[in-house]
Design a protein around this motif. Structure first.
Motif, short mmCIF file in Angstrom:
data_model
loop_
_atom_site.label_atom_id
_atom_site.label_comp_id
_atom_site.label_asym_id
_atom_site.label_seq_id
_atom_site.Cartn_x
_atom_site.Cartn_y
_atom_site.Cartn_z
N ASP A 116 0.83 -1.20 0.00
CA ASP A 116 0.00 0.00 0.00
C ASP A 116 0.87 1.26 0.00
O ASP A 116 2.04 1.22 0.40
CB ASP A 116 -0.90 0.02 1.24
N GLU A 117 0.27 2.37 -0.44
CA GLU A 117 1.00 3.64 -0.49
C GLU A 117 0.17 4.75 0.17
O GLU A 117 -1.06 4.76 0.08
CB GLU A 117 1.30 4.04 -1.94
N THR A 165 -1.20 6.51 -7.29
CA THR A 165 -1.19 5.31 -8.13
C THR A 165 -2.34 4.40 -7.70
O THR A 165 -3.08 4.69 -6.77
CB THR A 165 0.14 4.55 -7.98
N ASP A 166 -2.47 3.26 -8.38
CA ASP A 166 -3.54 2.33 -8.01
C ASP A 166 -3.29 1.64 -6.68
O ASP A 166 -4.13 0.86 -6.21
CB ASP A 166 -3.78 1.31 -9.13
N ARG A 167 -2.13 1.93 -6.06
CA ARG A 167 -1.85 1.36 -4.73
C ARG A 167 -2.05 2.38 -3.61
O ARG A 167 -1.87 2.06 -2.44
CB ARG A 167 -0.41 0.83 -4.68
N THR A 168 -2.45 3.59 -3.97
CA THR A 168 -2.63 4.64 -2.97
C THR A 168 -3.84 4.35 -2.10
O THR A 168 -4.93 4.06 -2.60
CB THR A 168 -2.81 6.01 -3.65
N ARG A 169 -3.65 4.45 -0.78
CA ARG A 169 -4.75 4.26 0.16
C ARG A 169 -5.24 5.58 0.73
O ARG A 169 -6.42 5.71 1.06
CB ARG A 169 -4.29 3.35 1.32
N LEU A 170 -4.35 6.55 0.86
CA LEU A 170 -4.74 7.84 1.43
C LEU A 170 -3.82 8.94 0.92
O LEU A 170 -2.62 8.71 0.73
CB LEU A 170 -4.67 7.80 2.96
N VAL A 171 -4.40 10.10 0.68
CA VAL A 171 -3.64 11.30 0.33
C VAL A 171 -3.90 12.34 1.43
O VAL A 171 -5.06 12.67 1.73
CB VAL A 171 -4.04 11.89 -1.03
N ALA A 193 -7.30 10.90 -6.31
CA ALA A 193 -7.28 9.91 -5.23
C ALA A 193 -8.54 9.05 -5.26
O ALA A 193 -8.47 7.81 -5.15
CB ALA A 193 -7.14 10.62 -3.89
N HIS A 194 -9.68 9.68 -5.39
CA HIS A 194 -10.93 8.93 -5.38
C HIS A 194 -11.04 8.00 -6.59
O HIS A 194 -11.69 6.94 -6.51
CB HIS A 194 -12.11 9.89 -5.34
N ALA A 195 -10.43 8.38 -7.70
CA ALA A 195 -10.47 7.54 -8.90
C ALA A 195 -9.81 6.19 -8.69
O ALA A 195 -10.13 5.22 -9.38
CB ALA A 195 -9.82 8.27 -10.08
N VAL A 196 -8.89 6.09 -7.72
CA VAL A 196 -8.22 4.81 -7.44
C VAL A 196 -8.68 4.24 -6.10
O VAL A 196 -8.07 3.31 -5.57
CB VAL A 196 -6.68 4.96 -7.46
N GLY A 197 -9.76 4.81 -5.54
CA GLY A 197 -10.31 4.28 -4.30
C GLY A 197 -9.62 4.74 -3.04
O GLY A 197 -9.84 4.17 -1.96
N ALA A 198 -8.79 5.78 -3.12
CA ALA A 198 -8.08 6.28 -1.95
C ALA A 198 -8.92 7.34 -1.23
O ALA A 198 -9.82 7.96 -1.80
CB ALA A 198 -6.74 6.88 -2.36
N GLN A 199 -8.60 7.54 0.04
CA GLN A 199 -9.26 8.57 0.83
C GLN A 199 -8.39 9.82 0.90
O GLN A 199 -7.17 9.76 0.68
CB GLN A 199 -9.54 8.04 2.24
#
Length: 416
Positions: A116-117, A165-171, A193-199
């Motif tokens: 995760d990132e 990236t597609d591994r991003t979990r949170l920004v 961020a939301h496009a890859v499911g990140a918060q």
């Protein structure tokens, strides 16, 4: 609250009438330390005192002391719902924005792991960097950085594009820099961020002090701010969608309620601080509430007032910038972003800014020197140990304050 026989100023409200509500301004000090914490108007202090001297106890529905406590909590949530544009059930009280960010970093990192990132920035106050870096390290997640361009005081566009990236979990990103005033394009970053499911976790401590806030429109999943930066008492507030908060499981005591948002608030709340924070929102709403305040919602009065405050502060900022430009190469202004708050970071080549700070103090002007917990941007600007001078405006600053700080800096620079 701001009723006065004097005409409104060119930016929508009577600054002299506003200043009359601040007992501390009678000291004669011209305050340019707003980004570190504002002065307190009388109605806020009165609200704190009234709560502490009225019947008060743990919350309940029986005795007056119980209903007073319950009313303080309810009023606080409604006030910050109006200020930030989220439901009242999405308002969480905290001791500070830093405490809230650490708490939520631990909660959100519970399901992070290797691969995760987490994305942080070189523009942010350390309170929106270190909690996430530490949480990522403990979870085995990777930390990625959005870089700051010192030449523009804005994000490096290539860095922004590469960070998520597609591994991003949170920004984690600031709504406005407490050091440079830069207001980045949070919505574009949030959309990526939301496009890859990140918060997205937004530090709004400096942002909420200078702009009308709409948390959903900003794209923030979580937004923190500090009432003492906009005329209130020392505490913190987190705003989020109540449905999102329902999905999070913080550590808590067995008997403690599991209701949202109370499940995130540990121990008995300081009801006097809640009432003071509520009074700060009401005070802001009354600065320049529009033409028909009696028939206008508090949120709309806040919109009108904060737009007027922004216009006032921006006008004063332009005056300072023009005066600093007249001082020539003796002053370097690092606040250069196209969109920024009325906060200016200065260095004085060949001179120590702490000496300037002390010189100005002797002239009853408070313009602090330091790095202001903005560890990453301070390093990125390559300022090393030369602490910079920060001029930050608040709604109660006026033209005489600006004249005094400019004259004071000119006198300091004229010394051999």
């Amino acid at each position: 609250m701001m009723t006065s026989t004097a005409p409104a100023g060119p930016t929508g409200f009577d600054v002299a009438a506003l200043r009359a509500h601040f007992p501390s301004l009678a000291s004669g000090i011209a305050h340019f330390d707003g980004p570190g914490g504002t002065q307190t108007p009388r109605p806020v202090a009165d609200a704190v005192t009234a709560t502490m001297t009225a019947p008060i106890s743990n919350r309940g529905t029986g005795a007056l002391s119980e209903t007073n406590a319950d009313a303080a909590v309810g009023a606080f949530r409604l006030a910050y719902a109006d200020l930030l544009g989220v439901p009242a059930a999405g308002i969480v009280y905290g001791r500070s924005a830093t405490q809230l960010t650490f708490d939520f970093s631990r909660i959100l990192a519970q399901d992070w792991g290797p691969g995760d990132e987490v994305v942080v920035t070189r523009l942010d106050h350390d309170a929106n960097v270190r909690p996430w870096v530490l949480a990522a390290e403990r979870a085995g997640a990777e930390v990625r950085w959005i870089d700051l361009d010192p030449a523009t005081a804005e994000f490096d566009p290539a860095s922004v594009a590469d960070a998520v990236t597609d591994r991003t979990r949170l920004v984690a990103v600031t709504g406005a820099s407490n050091l440079l005033g830069t207001r980045p394009d949070v919505r574009t970053i949030a959309d990526a961020a939301h496009a890859v499911g990140a918060q997205v976790f937004v530090d709004g401590v400096h942002h909420a002090a200078h702009q009308f806030v709409d948390v959903p429109a900003l794209g923030a999943d979580f937004y923190v701010c500090s009432p003492y930066k906009f005329l209130g008492p020392h505490c913190g507030v987190l705003a989020a969608d109540p449905g999102l908060l329902e999905t999070l499981r913080p550590d808590k005591l067995i008997p403690a309620t599991d209701v949202v948002p109370e499940r995130f608030e540990l121990g008995t709340l300081p009801y006097e601080m809640l009432d003071g924070a509520t009074a700060a929102v009401d005070f802001l709403a009354d600065i320049a509430p529009g033409d028909d305040p009696a028939n206008t919602s508090r949120r709309e009065r806040l919109r009108a007032s904060l737009h007027a405050v922004d216009a006032h502060e921006t006008r004063l900022r332009h005056r300072i910038e023009e005066g600093l430009a007249d001082l020539g190469a003796d002053v370097v202004v690092h606040s250069r972003a196209a969109d920024r708050t009325p906060t200016l970071l200065l260095t004085l080549p060949g001179r120590k800014t702490r000496d300037a700070y002390r010189f100005l103090l002797d002239h009853d002007v408070l313009a602090p020197a330091g790095s202001f917990y903005a560890y990453e941007p301070f390093r990125r600007l390559d300022l090393d140990d030369e602490h910079a001078l920060r001029l930050g405006l608040a709604p109660y600053n006026d033209d005489s304050d600006v004249t005094r700080v400019l004259h004071g800096l000119a006198a300091f620079l004229a010394q051999v």
